[in-house]
Enzyme design. Structure first.
Site, PDB file in Angstrom:
ATOM      1  N   LYS A   1      24.163   0.744   1.939  1.00 38.60           N
ATOM      2  CA  LYS A   1      23.856   0.304   0.559  1.00 38.60           C
ATOM      3  C   LYS A   1      25.049   0.405  -0.364  1.00 38.60           C
ATOM      4  O   LYS A   1      25.221  -0.425  -1.269  1.00 38.60           O
ATOM      5  CB  LYS A   1      22.665   1.062  -0.028  1.00 38.60           C
ATOM      6  CG  LYS A   1      22.698   2.572   0.111  1.00 38.60           C
ATOM      7  CD  LYS A   1      22.077   2.972   1.401  1.00 38.60           C
ATOM      8  CE  LYS A   1      22.410   4.364   1.838  1.00 38.60           C
ATOM      9  NZ  LYS A   1      21.253   5.195   2.026  1.00 38.60           N
TER      10      LYS A   1
ATOM     11  N   THR B   1      23.626  10.207  12.389  1.00 41.15           N
ATOM     12  CA  THR B   1      22.173  10.418  12.288  1.00 41.15           C
ATOM     13  C   THR B   1      21.404   9.148  12.681  1.00 41.15           C
ATOM     14  O   THR B   1      20.465   9.206  13.481  1.00 41.15           O
ATOM     15  CB  THR B   1      21.811  10.810  10.834  1.00 41.15           C
ATOM     16  OG1 THR B   1      22.587  11.944  10.478  1.00 41.15           O
ATOM     17  CG2 THR B   1      20.352  11.138  10.681  1.00 41.15           C
TER      18      THR B   1
ATOM     19  N   LEU C   1      28.953   0.373  15.401  1.00 39.25           N
ATOM     20  CA  LEU C   1      30.015   1.131  14.731  1.00 39.25           C
ATOM     21  C   LEU C   1      29.387   2.352  14.079  1.00 39.25           C
ATOM     22  O   LEU C   1      28.548   2.227  13.189  1.00 39.25           O
ATOM     23  CB  LEU C   1      30.691   0.274  13.651  1.00 39.25           C
ATOM     24  CG  LEU C   1      31.112  -1.144  14.045  1.00 39.25           C
ATOM     25  CD1 LEU C   1      31.784  -1.853  12.865  1.00 39.25           C
ATOM     26  CD2 LEU C   1      32.052  -1.116  15.251  1.00 39.25           C
TER      27      LEU C   1
ATOM     28  N   GLY D   1      22.856   6.072  13.880  1.00 39.35           N
ATOM     29  CA  GLY D   1      23.436   5.406  15.056  1.00 39.35           C
ATOM     30  C   GLY D   1      22.938   5.994  16.367  1.00 39.35           C
ATOM     31  O   GLY D   1      22.641   5.262  17.326  1.00 39.35           O
TER      32      GLY D   1
ATOM     33  N   GLY E   1      18.728  15.394   8.028  1.00 40.15           N
ATOM     34  CA  GLY E   1      19.348  14.063   8.205  1.00 40.15           C
ATOM     35  C   GLY E   1      19.011  13.098   7.093  1.00 40.15           C
ATOM     36  O   GLY E   1      19.174  11.887   7.249  1.00 40.15           O
TER      37      GLY E   1
ATOM     38  N   LYS F   1      20.885   1.176  -4.352  1.00 42.29           N
ATOM     39  CA  LYS F   1      19.647   0.528  -3.892  1.00 42.29           C
ATOM     40  C   LYS F   1      19.032  -0.317  -5.008  1.00 42.29           C
ATOM     41  O   LYS F   1      18.518  -1.412  -4.766  1.00 42.29           O
ATOM     42  CB  LYS F   1      18.665   1.594  -3.397  1.00 42.29           C
ATOM     43  CG  LYS F   1      19.134   2.259  -2.096  1.00 42.29           C
ATOM     44  CD  LYS F   1      18.363   3.524  -1.801  1.00 42.29           C
ATOM     45  CE  LYS F   1      18.743   4.110  -0.450  1.00 42.29           C
ATOM     46  NZ  LYS F   1      18.238   5.473  -0.245  1.00 42.29           N
TER      47      LYS F   1
ATOM     48  N   ASP G   1      23.280   6.838  -4.783  1.00 37.53           N
ATOM     49  CA  ASP G   1      22.560   6.169  -3.694  1.00 37.53           C
ATOM     50  C   ASP G   1      21.402   5.333  -4.262  1.00 37.53           C
ATOM     51  O   ASP G   1      21.238   4.157  -3.908  1.00 37.53           O
ATOM     52  CB  ASP G   1      22.043   7.234  -2.718  1.00 37.53           C
ATOM     53  CG  ASP G   1      21.258   6.632  -1.571  1.00 37.53           C
ATOM     54  OD1 ASP G   1      21.888   6.116  -0.630  1.00 37.53           O
ATOM     55  OD2 ASP G   1      20.010   6.657  -1.619  1.00 37.53           O
TER      56      ASP G   1
HETATM   57  N1  NAI Z   1      20.492   9.049   7.192  1.00 38.34           N
HETATM   58  C1  NAI Z   1      19.571   8.288   6.574  1.00 38.34           C
HETATM   59  O1  NAI Z   1      18.441   8.713   6.325  1.00 38.34           O
HETATM   60  C2  NAI Z   1      19.891   6.897   6.177  1.00 38.34           C
HETATM   61  C3  NAI Z   1      21.179   6.400   6.209  1.00 38.34           C
HETATM   62  N2  NAI Z   1      21.442   5.127   5.811  1.00 38.34           N
HETATM   63  C4  NAI Z   1      22.784   4.595   5.872  1.00 38.34           C
HETATM   64  O2  NAI Z   1      23.159   4.480   7.240  1.00 38.34           O
HETATM   65  C5  NAI Z   1      24.560   4.653   7.370  1.00 38.34           C
HETATM   66  C6  NAI Z   1      24.825   5.773   8.364  1.00 38.34           C
HETATM   67  O3  NAI Z   1      24.221   6.950   7.859  1.00 38.34           O
HETATM   68  P1  NAI Z   1      24.102   8.285   8.733  1.00 38.34           P
HETATM   69  O4  NAI Z   1      23.860   7.946  10.147  1.00 38.34           O
HETATM   70  O5  NAI Z   1      23.137   9.139   8.014  1.00 38.34           O
HETATM   71  O6  NAI Z   1      25.557   8.875   8.527  1.00 38.34           O
HETATM   72  P2  NAI Z   1      26.347   9.915   9.449  1.00 38.34           P
HETATM   73  O7  NAI Z   1      27.401  10.507   8.595  1.00 38.34           O
HETATM   74  O8  NAI Z   1      25.385  10.819  10.135  1.00 38.34           O
HETATM   75  O9  NAI Z   1      26.985   8.959  10.559  1.00 38.34           O
HETATM   76  C7  NAI Z   1      28.127   8.173  10.348  1.00 38.34           C
HETATM   77  C8  NAI Z   1      28.961   8.261  11.608  1.00 38.34           C
HETATM   78  O10 NAI Z   1      30.041   7.342  11.521  1.00 38.34           O
HETATM   79  C9  NAI Z   1      31.187   7.962  12.096  1.00 38.34           C
HETATM   80  N3  NAI Z   1      32.392   7.295  11.621  1.00 38.34           N
HETATM   81  C10 NAI Z   1      33.003   7.420  10.419  1.00 38.34           C
HETATM   82  N4  NAI Z   1      34.089   6.626  10.370  1.00 38.34           N
HETATM   83  C11 NAI Z   1      34.171   5.995  11.552  1.00 38.34           C
HETATM   84  C12 NAI Z   1      35.052   5.047  12.116  1.00 38.34           C
HETATM   85  N5  NAI Z   1      36.133   4.614  11.433  1.00 38.34           N
HETATM   86  N6  NAI Z   1      34.838   4.599  13.369  1.00 38.34           N
HETATM   87  C13 NAI Z   1      33.764   5.041  14.079  1.00 38.34           C
HETATM   88  N7  NAI Z   1      32.872   5.947  13.588  1.00 38.34           N
HETATM   89  C14 NAI Z   1      33.086   6.402  12.358  1.00 38.34           C
HETATM   90  C15 NAI Z   1      31.076   9.416  11.670  1.00 38.34           C
HETATM   91  O11 NAI Z   1      31.850  10.260  12.503  1.00 38.34           O
HETATM   92  C16 NAI Z   1      29.573   9.666  11.806  1.00 38.34           C
HETATM   93  O12 NAI Z   1      29.245  10.127  13.102  1.00 38.34           O
HETATM   94  C17 NAI Z   1      25.084   4.925   5.952  1.00 38.34           C
HETATM   95  O13 NAI Z   1      25.492   3.715   5.380  1.00 38.34           O
HETATM   96  C18 NAI Z   1      23.855   5.448   5.238  1.00 38.34           C
HETATM   97  O14 NAI Z   1      23.909   5.257   3.842  1.00 38.34           O
HETATM   98  C19 NAI Z   1      20.436   4.267   5.396  1.00 38.34           C
HETATM   99  C20 NAI Z   1      19.154   4.699   5.354  1.00 38.34           C
HETATM  100  C21 NAI Z   1      18.778   6.058   5.721  1.00 38.34           C
HETATM  101  N1  LIG Z   2      20.426   9.641   1.617  1.00 39.39           N
HETATM  102  C1  LIG Z   2      19.429   8.627   1.571  1.00 39.39           C
HETATM  103  C2  LIG Z   2      19.171   8.110   2.946  1.00 39.39           C
HETATM  104  C3  LIG Z   2      18.446   6.845   2.947  1.00 39.39           C
HETATM  105  O1  LIG Z   2      18.835   5.842   2.383  1.00 39.39           O
HETATM  106  C4  LIG Z   2      18.138   9.194   1.003  1.00 39.39           C
HETATM  107  O2  LIG Z   2      18.053  10.410   0.847  1.00 39.39           O
HETATM  108  O3  LIG Z   2      17.246   8.401   0.691  1.00 39.39           O
END
Ligand code: NAI
Ligand SMILES: N[C@@H](CC=O)C(=O)O
Ligand code: NA
Length: 434
Positions: free
Chosen positions: A106, A17, A13, A19, A188, A206, A202
């Site tokens: 988180k 970034t 899902l 996914g 990202g 955590k 955030d």
């Molecule tokens: N980017 C990072 O460095 C890190 C992110 N995270 C966590 O990972 C998760 C994802 O983060 P990112 O990939 O950075 O976010 P992102 O914003 O790049 O990706 C989220 C994706 O989900 C899609 N989306 C939203 N609602 C939707 C729905 N109803 N059905 C299907 N797709 C849907 C969006 O269009 C977007 O492409 C978040 O919970 C974030 O806190 C955790 C650690 C590091």
């Molecule tokens: N936005 C968060 C992403 C990782 O959890 C961060 O900057 O650490």
């Protein structure tokens, strides 16, 4: 033959970034994942919002109907959407149907972790979330499993990559806050709404997860005292530099024992000055580092990439392999451990130390007025430095440890003294003997 075994069906899902990297690695290394889990992993679908934006994903896998994907024939749901809804409903739906979950979310875990654990427990499903704290760094598995036989007393670290990227740049090159925040977004690191990073939400989420796992107590994000970095200016960075310190946004979770031996938990997120010689001072860019102190293990340090799609995908895939292995052997991962249920201490009742930098009138009696204010609040001074500048002077005070409420009250009163022209910088001090 592993290839002959029933595949483990995986629904993804969200394909942003993190996914995107997870899908690409899963599709690119099928043999390795099969060998490591004992059964092939088969991606049954990828839920996205705008399918035309994902040419990298085979078209037949893309869907905009996340609920239908979760309700379909899948064994594991990997949630990388972020935020509370629809992620919460989708994961509850999956868990209640006995499907295991891997998530990096988180914000969701810090608020609704117990509800998700309960649903997983009731249905005999797993929930793994290593990526939710400190990205790629293996930290939650060590807390949940390796240290399950120990008593953790303190967890302190840098767990937000975006703010660390900004503070490191402000410290090293004097770069502006706004320009580095934009860079962190492009790389990202930042959340979809970057105020979650800079205002400390955030890091507080955590900290709630870390405190819950470390102290076997339910701690939610609202239990965590939270201050972000948006108020940090060049003056604070300069004040820290002049004392051979640097500024970091720290998450600190402690088991506090009072004079009667009663235990409580304190969890807080705030900027703090730390000595440049401290190991956390050298943690730059989007890197994270976390110190864990445990009764038997002593001091442990975890360090690595805390943000970014590629590093975070490592933690997500590690969890997916763990869940898949459990499915292959009909085993189960750890459940919620909240047996201690310690009370959560308020920030005011938490022992801290302050650095206070003042601009004062350079005349007789000023230093004694300031010192008397500390005395009235029972706050002991560790060091004072005064430097004259014409009719005014810069006065820097570093305190010993006192209750945060007493320190706060002292600063409020000092700001009202007629001889004090300006409170230039007030920041907590960590990482040195008090
Ligand atoms: N980017 C990072 O460095 C890190 C992110 N995270 C966590 O990972 C998760 C994802 O983060 P990112 O990939 O950075 O976010 P992102 O914003 O790049 O990706 C989220 C994706 O989900 C899609 N989306 C939203 N609602 C939707 C729905 N109803 N059905 C299907 N797709 C849907 C969006 O269009 C977007 O492409 C978040 O919970 C974030 O806190 C955790 C650690 C590091
Ligand atoms: N936005 C968060 C992403 C990782 O959890 C961060 O900057 O650490
Ligand atoms: Na991690």
């Amino acid at each position: 033959m592993i290839e002959d075994r029933e595949p483990i069906r995986v629904a993804l899902l969200g394909c942003g970034t993190v996914g995107t990297e997870v899908v690409s690695l899963l599709q690119g290394r099928p043999g390795e994942f099969a060998a490591r889990t004992g059964a092939p992993l088969q991606v049954t679908g990828v839920a996205v919002r705008r399918p035309h934006k994902h040419p990298e994903v085979p078209e037949h896998l893309l869907t905009t109907d996340a609920a239908a994907l979760v309700n379909g024939d899948v064994d594991v749901v990997v949630e990388l959407i972020g935020g509370i809804e629809p992620a919460r409903s989708l994961l509850l739906q999956a868990l209640r149907a006995g499907k295991s979950v891997v998530t990096a979310n988180k914000a969701l875990l810090a608020e609704y972790g117990s509800e998700l654990y309960a649903a997983a427990d009731a249905a005999g499903a797993d929930i793994y979330f290593e990526a939710s704290v400190a990205g790629a760094i293996p930290l939650l598995r060590p807390l949940r499993e390796s240290l399950a036989g120990d008593r953790i007393s303190r967890v302190m670290g840098i767990v937000n990559g975006t703010t660390n990227y900004i503070l490191s740049a402000m410290d090293s090159s004097g770069a502006s806050y706004a320009e580095t925040l934009e860079e962190a977004g492009q790389l990202g690191y930042a959340e979809a709404d970057p105020t979650a990073d800079v205002d400390g939400f955030d890091a507080a989420a955590k900290a709630a997860i870390l405190a819950s796992l470390s102290f076997h107590t339910r701690v939610t994000a609202t239990d965590v005292h939270r201050e972000g970095i948006s108020g940090i200016g060049a003056g604070d960075i300069a004040a820290a530099k002049s004392l051979d310190r640097t500024v970091k946004l720290l998450s600190i979770c402690e088991r506090v024992v009072d004079d009667e031996g009663n235990e409580s938990v304190s969890a807080r997120v705030h900027p703090a000055m730390i000595p440049r010689s401290h190991p956390l001072a050298g943690v730059g860019g989007a890197f994270n580092a976390v110190f864990v102190e445990a009764e038997s293990a002593g001091q442990l340090m975890f360090y690595g990439q805390g943000a970014g799609g590629v590093p975070t995908s490592s933690a997500v895939l590690g969890d997916l392999v763990a869940v898949a292995r459990n499915l292959v052997v009909a085993g189960k991962g750890p459940r919620e451990s909240a047996h201690a249920q310690l009370p959560v201490r308020s920030m005011g009742a938490t022992p801290t130390r302050y650095h206070i930098s003042l601009d004062v009138a350079d005349k007789p009696g000023v230093l004694s007025q300031v010192a008397a204010t500390f005395n009235e609040h029972d706050v002991s001074i560790a060091a004072v430095r005064q430097q004259g500048r014409g009719p005014d002077a810069s006065l820097v005070v570093i305190t010993h440890t006192a209750l945060d409420s007493a320190l706060q009250a002292t600063v409020d009163e000092i700001a009202r003294l007629s001889a004090v022209n300006e409170v230039v910088s007030v920041m907590r001090v960590e990482g040195e003997q008090s």
